[in-house]
Scaffold this motif. Structure first.
Motif, PDB file in Angstrom:
ATOM      1  N   VAL A 114      79.572 108.270  40.286  1.00 11.83           N
ATOM      2  CA  VAL A 114      78.527 108.556  41.269  1.00 11.83           C
ATOM      3  C   VAL A 114      77.173 107.982  40.857  1.00 11.83           C
ATOM      4  N   ARG A 115      76.519 107.385  41.822  1.00 10.72           N
ATOM      5  CA  ARG A 115      75.134 106.921  41.659  1.00 10.72           C
ATOM      6  C   ARG A 115      74.249 107.726  42.593  1.00 10.72           C
ATOM      7  N   CYS A 116      73.082 108.133  42.098  1.00  9.34           N
ATOM      8  CA  CYS A 116      72.092 108.823  42.921  1.00  9.34           C
ATOM      9  C   CYS A 116      71.067 107.783  43.365  1.00  9.34           C
ATOM     10  N   LEU A 117      70.945 107.612  44.664  1.00 13.06           N
ATOM     11  CA  LEU A 117      70.033 106.610  45.219  1.00 13.06           C
ATOM     12  C   LEU A 117      68.705 107.220  45.657  1.00 13.06           C
ATOM     13  N   GLY A 118      68.525 108.501  45.386  1.00  9.92           N
ATOM     14  CA  GLY A 118      67.262 109.163  45.693  1.00  9.92           C
ATOM     15  C   GLY A 118      67.103 109.447  47.177  1.00  9.92           C
ATOM     16  N   THR A 119      65.869 109.745  47.558  1.00  9.63           N
ATOM     17  CA  THR A 119      65.597 110.113  48.950  1.00  9.63           C
ATOM     18  C   THR A 119      65.371 108.907  49.853  1.00  9.63           C
ATOM     19  N   GLU A 120      65.128 107.736  49.280  1.00 12.49           N
ATOM     20  CA  GLU A 120      65.009 106.482  50.043  1.00 12.49           C
ATOM     21  C   GLU A 120      64.058 106.599  51.238  1.00 12.49           C
ATOM     22  N   GLY A 121      62.980 107.337  51.066  1.00 11.20           N
ATOM     23  CA  GLY A 121      61.984 107.439  52.130  1.00 11.20           C
ATOM     24  C   GLY A 121      62.281 108.482  53.197  1.00 11.20           C
ATOM     25  N   ARG A 122      63.418 109.173  53.088  1.00 10.48           N
ATOM     26  CA  ARG A 122      63.682 110.243  54.045  1.00 10.48           C
ATOM     27  C   ARG A 122      62.642 111.338  53.850  1.00 10.48           C
ATOM     28  N   PRO A 123      62.201 111.969  54.954  1.00 11.60           N
ATOM     29  CA  PRO A 123      61.154 112.993  54.831  1.00 11.60           C
ATOM     30  C   PRO A 123      61.634 114.205  54.029  1.00 11.60           C
ATOM     31  N   THR A 124      60.865 114.549  53.003  1.00 14.85           N
ATOM     32  CA  THR A 124      61.178 115.694  52.148  1.00 14.85           C
ATOM     33  C   THR A 124      59.928 116.107  51.377  1.00 14.85           C
ATOM     34  N   ASP A 125      59.905 117.360  50.954  1.00 14.32           N
ATOM     35  CA  ASP A 125      58.795 117.845  50.135  1.00 14.32           C
ATOM     36  C   ASP A 125      58.908 117.355  48.694  1.00 14.32           C
ATOM     37  N   ARG A 126      60.118 116.936  48.299  1.00 10.67           N
ATOM     38  CA  ARG A 126      60.352 116.516  46.915  1.00 10.67           C
ATOM     39  C   ARG A 126      61.025 115.142  46.872  1.00 10.67           C
ATOM     40  N   PRO A 127      60.261 114.059  47.070  1.00  6.00           N
ATOM     41  CA  PRO A 127      60.862 112.721  47.008  1.00  6.00           C
ATOM     42  C   PRO A 127      61.462 112.454  45.623  1.00  6.00           C
ATOM     43  N   THR A 128      62.613 111.788  45.615  1.00  5.49           N
ATOM     44  CA  THR A 128      63.312 111.492  44.377  1.00  5.49           C
ATOM     45  C   THR A 128      63.574 109.991  44.298  1.00  5.49           C
ATOM     46  N   PRO A 129      63.205 109.350  43.166  1.00  2.00           N
ATOM     47  CA  PRO A 129      63.523 107.930  43.012  1.00  2.00           C
ATOM     48  C   PRO A 129      65.004 107.756  42.676  1.00  2.00           C
ATOM     49  N   PRO A 130      65.539 106.551  42.877  1.00  2.00           N
ATOM     50  CA  PRO A 130      66.936 106.304  42.479  1.00  2.00           C
ATOM     51  C   PRO A 130      67.077 106.402  40.964  1.00  2.00           C
ATOM     52  N   LYS A 131      68.290 106.750  40.527  1.00  2.00           N
ATOM     53  CA  LYS A 131      68.598 106.864  39.087  1.00  2.00           C
ATOM     54  C   LYS A 131      69.477 105.688  38.672  1.00  2.00           C
ATOM     55  N   ASP A 132      69.293 105.200  37.457  1.00  2.00           N
ATOM     56  CA  ASP A 132      70.116 104.108  36.936  1.00  2.00           C
ATOM     57  C   ASP A 132      71.464 104.585  36.423  1.00  2.00           C
ATOM     58  N   ASP A 133      71.575 105.880  36.117  1.00  2.00           N
ATOM     59  CA  ASP A 133      72.797 106.425  35.533  1.00  2.00           C
ATOM     60  C   ASP A 133      73.948 106.425  36.534  1.00  2.00           C
ATOM     61  N   VAL A 134      75.168 106.271  36.005  1.00  2.00           N
ATOM     62  CA  VAL A 134      76.381 106.469  36.794  1.00  2.00           C
ATOM     63  C   VAL A 134      77.065 107.685  36.196  1.00  2.00           C
ATOM     64  N   TYR A 135      77.251 108.701  37.021  1.00  2.00           N
ATOM     65  CA  TYR A 135      77.832 109.966  36.573  1.00  2.00           C
ATOM     66  C   TYR A 135      79.351 109.915  36.726  1.00  2.00           C
ATOM     67  N   GLU A 136      80.062 110.415  35.736  1.00  2.00           N
ATOM     68  CA  GLU A 136      81.520 110.411  35.773  1.00  2.00           C
ATOM     69  C   GLU A 136      82.018 111.134  37.019  1.00  2.00           C
ATOM     70  N   TYR A 137      81.448 112.300  37.309  1.00  2.00           N
ATOM     71  CA  TYR A 137      81.766 113.010  38.547  1.00  2.00           C
ATOM     72  C   TYR A 137      80.647 113.990  38.866  1.00  2.00           C
ATOM     73  N   ILE A 138      80.515 114.333  40.139  1.00  2.00           N
ATOM     74  CA  ILE A 138      79.601 115.376  40.596  1.00  2.00           C
ATOM     75  C   ILE A 138      80.345 116.193  41.638  1.00  2.00           C
ATOM     76  N   THR A 139      80.265 117.517  41.513  1.00  2.00           N
ATOM     77  CA  THR A 139      80.835 118.431  42.500  1.00  2.00           C
ATOM     78  C   THR A 139      79.705 118.910  43.408  1.00  2.00           C
ATOM     79  N   PHE A 140      79.875 118.709  44.704  1.00  2.00           N
ATOM     80  CA  PHE A 140      78.862 119.087  45.683  1.00  2.00           C
ATOM     81  C   PHE A 140      79.313 120.317  46.462  1.00  2.00           C
ATOM     82  N   ARG A 141      78.407 121.217  46.713  1.00  2.00           N
ATOM     83  CA  ARG A 141      78.658 122.387  47.560  1.00  2.00           C
ATOM     84  C   ARG A 141      78.657 121.906  49.009  1.00  2.00           C
TER      85      ARG A 141
END
Length: 104
Positions: free
Chosen positions: A41-68
């Motif tokens: 998994v790669r996190c690409l951040g909020t990419e300009g979507r409206p939010t109170d907490r903008p997040t930049p993309p991450k360079d890390d690749v995660y082995e797995y992420i479990t989402f609710r």
């Protein structure tokens, strides 16, 4: 959120309710616990979507992420599952390690 089992192994894009986008390989969907698991998994951040907490993309690749499931806003199919080095499509195959001839 209605993905079917044939999507297991496909590259998936997922947007969380926090407006973060993730891309990874769909590993499993647990209907009992309402979770979705992505691998590689790669996190690409909020990419300009409206939010109170903008997040930049991450360079890390995660082995797995479990989402609710209740915190997933959108899921999209990015690409179909990859073939396993010429093997027929077989849901029994989880992973393939290709033996490479090497000169010693």
């Amino acid at each position: 959120m209605s993905l079917a089992k044939p999507c297991i192994g496909c590259k998936i894009g997922l947007i969380s309710k926090a407006q973060n986008r993730y891309e990874g390989i769909l590993y499993t969907i647990d209907k009992v616990n309402s979770t979705v698991v992505l691998a590689k998994v790669r996190c690409l951040g909020t990419e300009g979507r409206p939010t109170d907490r903008p997040t930049p993309p991450k360079d890390d690749v995660y082995e797995y992420i479990t989402f609710r499931g209740s915190d997933i806003k959108d899921i999209t199919l990015c690409e179909p599952p990859r073939t396993h080095h010429g093997l027929p499509p077989d849901p029994a195959i989880v992973q393939v390690g290709l033996y490479k001839n090497s000169m010693v």
